[in-house]
Design a protein around this motif. Sequence first.
Motif, PDB file in Angstrom:
ATOM      1  N   GLY A  86       0.830  -1.192   0.000  1.00 36.72           N
ATOM      2  CA  GLY A  86       0.000   0.000   0.000  1.00 36.72           C
ATOM      3  C   GLY A  86       0.862   1.237   0.000  1.00 36.72           C
ATOM      4  O   GLY A  86       1.859   1.315   0.730  1.00 36.72           O
ATOM      5  N   LEU A  87       0.514   2.199  -0.839  1.00 37.56           N
ATOM      6  CA  LEU A  87       1.234   3.463  -0.869  1.00 37.56           C
ATOM      7  C   LEU A  87       0.221   4.564  -1.137  1.00 37.56           C
ATOM      8  O   LEU A  87      -0.520   4.510  -2.126  1.00 37.56           O
ATOM      9  N   SER A  88       0.151   5.536  -0.234  1.00 33.90           N
ATOM     10  CA  SER A  88      -0.760   6.667  -0.418  1.00 33.90           C
ATOM     11  C   SER A  88       0.033   7.962  -0.500  1.00 33.90           C
ATOM     12  O   SER A  88       0.950   8.184   0.291  1.00 33.90           O
ATOM     13  N   LEU A  89      -0.333   8.806  -1.440  1.00 36.68           N
ATOM     14  CA  LEU A  89       0.201  10.158  -1.549  1.00 36.68           C
ATOM     15  C   LEU A  89      -0.954  11.119  -1.309  1.00 36.68           C
ATOM     16  O   LEU A  89      -1.955  11.091  -2.043  1.00 36.68           O
ATOM     17  N   THR A  90      -0.825  11.980  -0.301  1.00 37.85           N
ATOM     18  CA  THR A  90      -1.940  12.833   0.099  1.00 37.85           C
ATOM     19  C   THR A  90      -1.490  14.278   0.310  1.00 37.85           C
ATOM     20  O   THR A  90      -0.307  14.578   0.364  1.00 37.85           O
ATOM     21  N   GLU A  91      -2.497  15.150   0.443  1.00 37.70           N
ATOM     22  CA  GLU A  91      -2.302  16.566   0.762  1.00 37.70           C
ATOM     23  C   GLU A  91      -1.537  17.327  -0.319  1.00 37.70           C
ATOM     24  O   GLU A  91      -0.737  18.215  -0.021  1.00 37.70           O
ATOM     25  N   HIS A  92      -1.825  16.986  -1.585  1.00 42.54           N
ATOM     26  CA  HIS A  92      -1.283  17.787  -2.683  1.00 42.54           C
ATOM     27  C   HIS A  92      -2.250  18.939  -2.921  1.00 42.54           C
ATOM     28  O   HIS A  92      -3.386  18.732  -3.323  1.00 42.54           O
ATOM     29  N   LEU A  93      -1.784  20.169  -2.673  1.00 50.19           N
ATOM     30  CA  LEU A  93      -2.640  21.357  -2.770  1.00 50.19           C
ATOM     31  C   LEU A  93      -2.123  22.288  -3.870  1.00 50.19           C
ATOM     32  O   LEU A  93      -1.309  23.181  -3.611  1.00 50.19           O
ATOM     33  N   PRO A  94      -2.577  22.102  -5.110  1.00 50.69           N
ATOM     34  CA  PRO A  94      -2.113  22.965  -6.204  1.00 50.69           C
ATOM     35  C   PRO A  94      -2.855  24.301  -6.187  1.00 50.69           C
ATOM     36  O   PRO A  94      -3.654  24.627  -7.068  1.00 50.69           O
ATOM     37  N   LEU A  95      -2.571  25.111  -5.172  1.00 54.57           N
ATOM     38  CA  LEU A  95      -3.360  26.318  -4.942  1.00 54.57           C
ATOM     39  C   LEU A  95      -3.194  27.360  -6.045  1.00 54.57           C
ATOM     40  O   LEU A  95      -4.148  28.053  -6.401  1.00 54.57           O
ATOM     41  N   GLU A  96      -1.990  27.480  -6.589  1.00 58.68           N
ATOM     42  CA  GLU A  96      -1.808  28.432  -7.680  1.00 58.68           C
ATOM     43  C   GLU A  96      -2.665  28.052  -8.886  1.00 58.68           C
ATOM     44  O   GLU A  96      -3.196  28.916  -9.589  1.00 58.68           O
ATOM     45  N   LEU A  97      -2.814  26.753  -9.123  1.00 55.65           N
ATOM     46  CA  LEU A  97      -3.652  26.319 -10.228  1.00 55.65           C
ATOM     47  C   LEU A  97      -5.120  26.599  -9.948  1.00 55.65           C
ATOM     48  O   LEU A  97      -5.901  26.829 -10.880  1.00 55.65           O
ATOM     49  N   MET A  98      -5.510  26.592  -8.683  1.00 54.43           N
ATOM     50  CA  MET A  98      -6.878  26.965  -8.357  1.00 54.43           C
ATOM     51  C   MET A  98      -7.121  28.436  -8.673  1.00 54.43           C
ATOM     52  O   MET A  98      -8.193  28.819  -9.137  1.00 54.43           O
ATOM     53  N   ARG A  99      -6.107  29.268  -8.445  1.00 52.79           N
ATOM     54  CA  ARG A  99      -6.230  30.689  -8.816  1.00 52.79           C
ATOM     55  C   ARG A  99      -6.367  30.820 -10.334  1.00 52.79           C
ATOM     56  O   ARG A  99      -7.193  31.606 -10.835  1.00 52.79           O
ATOM     57  N   LEU A 100      -5.573  30.051 -11.068  1.00 53.58           N
ATOM     58  CA  LEU A 100      -5.685  30.057 -12.527  1.00 53.58           C
ATOM     59  C   LEU A 100      -7.047  29.562 -12.971  1.00 53.58           C
ATOM     60  O   LEU A 100      -7.652  30.095 -13.906  1.00 53.58           O
ATOM     61  N   SER A 101      -7.558  28.531 -12.304  1.00 53.79           N
ATOM     62  CA  SER A 101      -8.886  28.006 -12.621  1.00 53.79           C
ATOM     63  C   SER A 101      -9.942  29.078 -12.462  1.00 53.79           C
ATOM     64  O   SER A 101     -10.861  29.200 -13.297  1.00 53.79           O
ATOM     65  N   ARG A 102      -9.848  29.869 -11.388  1.00 56.59           N
ATOM     66  CA  ARG A 102     -10.812  30.951 -11.182  1.00 56.59           C
ATOM     67  C   ARG A 102     -10.741  31.946 -12.327  1.00 56.59           C
ATOM     68  O   ARG A 102     -11.778  32.434 -12.810  1.00 56.59           O
ATOM     69  N   MET A 103      -9.543  32.264 -12.806  1.00 52.20           N
ATOM     70  CA  MET A 103      -9.404  33.175 -13.931  1.00 52.20           C
ATOM     71  C   MET A 103     -10.056  32.600 -15.176  1.00 52.20           C
ATOM     72  O   MET A 103     -10.761  33.303 -15.918  1.00 52.20           O
ATOM     73  N   LEU A 104      -9.840  31.300 -15.416  1.00 51.17           N
ATOM     74  CA  LEU A 104     -10.429  30.662 -16.601  1.00 51.17           C
ATOM     75  C   LEU A 104     -11.947  30.692 -16.566  1.00 51.17           C
ATOM     76  O   LEU A 104     -12.607  30.834 -17.605  1.00 51.17           O
ATOM     77  N   HIS A 105     -12.504  30.567 -15.349  1.00 52.01           N
ATOM     78  CA  HIS A 105     -13.959  30.636 -15.235  1.00 52.01           C
ATOM     79  C   HIS A 105     -14.490  32.039 -15.547  1.00 52.01           C
ATOM     80  O   HIS A 105     -15.659  32.198 -15.885  1.00 52.01           O
ATOM     81  N   ASP A 106     -13.624  33.021 -15.438  1.00 52.29           N
ATOM     82  CA  ASP A 106     -14.042  34.404 -15.689  1.00 52.29           C
ATOM     83  C   ASP A 106     -13.717  34.856 -17.120  1.00 52.29           C
ATOM     84  O   ASP A 106     -14.025  35.990 -17.494  1.00 52.29           O
ATOM     85  N   LEU A 107     -13.094  33.968 -17.904  1.00 51.71           N
ATOM     86  CA  LEU A 107     -12.769  34.292 -19.295  1.00 51.71           C
ATOM     87  C   LEU A 107     -13.725  33.562 -20.247  1.00 51.71           C
ATOM     88  O   LEU A 107     -14.259  32.493 -19.899  1.00 51.71           O
ATOM     89  N   PRO A 108     -13.920  34.061 -21.452  1.00 50.49           N
ATOM     90  CA  PRO A 108     -14.842  33.411 -22.411  1.00 50.49           C
ATOM     91  C   PRO A 108     -14.153  32.241 -23.125  1.00 50.49           C
ATOM     92  O   PRO A 108     -13.950  32.264 -24.341  1.00 50.49           O
ATOM     93  N   VAL A 109     -13.774  31.236 -22.368  1.00 47.53           N
ATOM     94  CA  VAL A 109     -13.090  30.082 -22.970  1.00 47.53           C
ATOM     95  C   VAL A 109     -14.052  28.896 -23.110  1.00 47.53           C
ATOM     96  O   VAL A 109     -15.088  28.847 -22.462  1.00 47.53           O
TER      97      VAL A 109
END
Length: 297
Positions: free
Chosen positions: A274-297
């Motif tokens: 068993g091998l688990s990888l946890t707590e990966h928080l790509p927060l900068e990408l979440m900021r980019l995601s918010r921008m994409l939601h505000d653009l006409p893409v």
Amino acid sequence: MSQIHPSGPGALRLFFPQWQGAAGPQTHQLLPGVNAHDSQLSYHLGPALLGLMSPDHDGPTAYVPVSTDTADEALTTVNGIYAREAVLRQLTEALRILEDAAPDSVVTFGGECSVSVAPFSYLANRYGDDLAVLWIDAHPDTGVPGQSYTGFRSMALATLAGEGDAGIISELPALVPPLKILQVGLRHWDDEGIAVKERLGIQSVGITDTAEDSRKVLDWVEASGATRLAVHIDLDVLDSRDFSNSTGRQSDGMRVSDLVALVGDLSAAAEIVGLSLTEHLPLELMRLSRMLHDLPV
């Protein structure tokens, strides 16, 4: 050569992007410009990115369905556990997936730490006393309901050891005896869960940046009598000089080279099932995601 089998008919790659186990303002205020719920949902994105960056996998793959409902009623704290209904529902679904797939080994790409509860309980049921758990994490994760932090991630290891919410524990096919658990890299000794850890008798080894520390881990594995291991890795154990997309962000953590070397040594001493990888928080990408939601893409 590593004895973990990340591909083939006996291995399952499990994606479990659970975020509901992370609760509290320290989760919600991680990045200016990203609102509270988007910060939480970054746990949902992390596992997908881990999968994209990992070596190709030719074995079976499964996805645990995880709700993205951030309405207050979906996140109600019950019995001292934030979003308990969602946590329990997703835990039982993960166990069902594991029972149906019946893998010999499981690699889990997860959200927060509690995603290890289902696969490790499944493996404990499959291998019994032949399984030991290595919990590589800056936090003890041995909290219990009723403490100030209500996120289930802080209760994950205690739950596996049979301490905590009786309704959740009753769903688990097997528990892991505290004497078969070793914490590695623990540095938050002011955590409320420390008292539970010490009462249960769970042992720990500090940051493994020396040959002596690694030897302590390997000696513990040998003394445990286990020939199979389940290894949980919370990325917040890492030193921020090597990795910062987690909640740790401190420069006194484990270096990536030391972590990789330790897992390599462990795989030579026992079979990692068993091998688990946890707590990966790509927060900068979440900021980019918010921008994409505000653009006409």
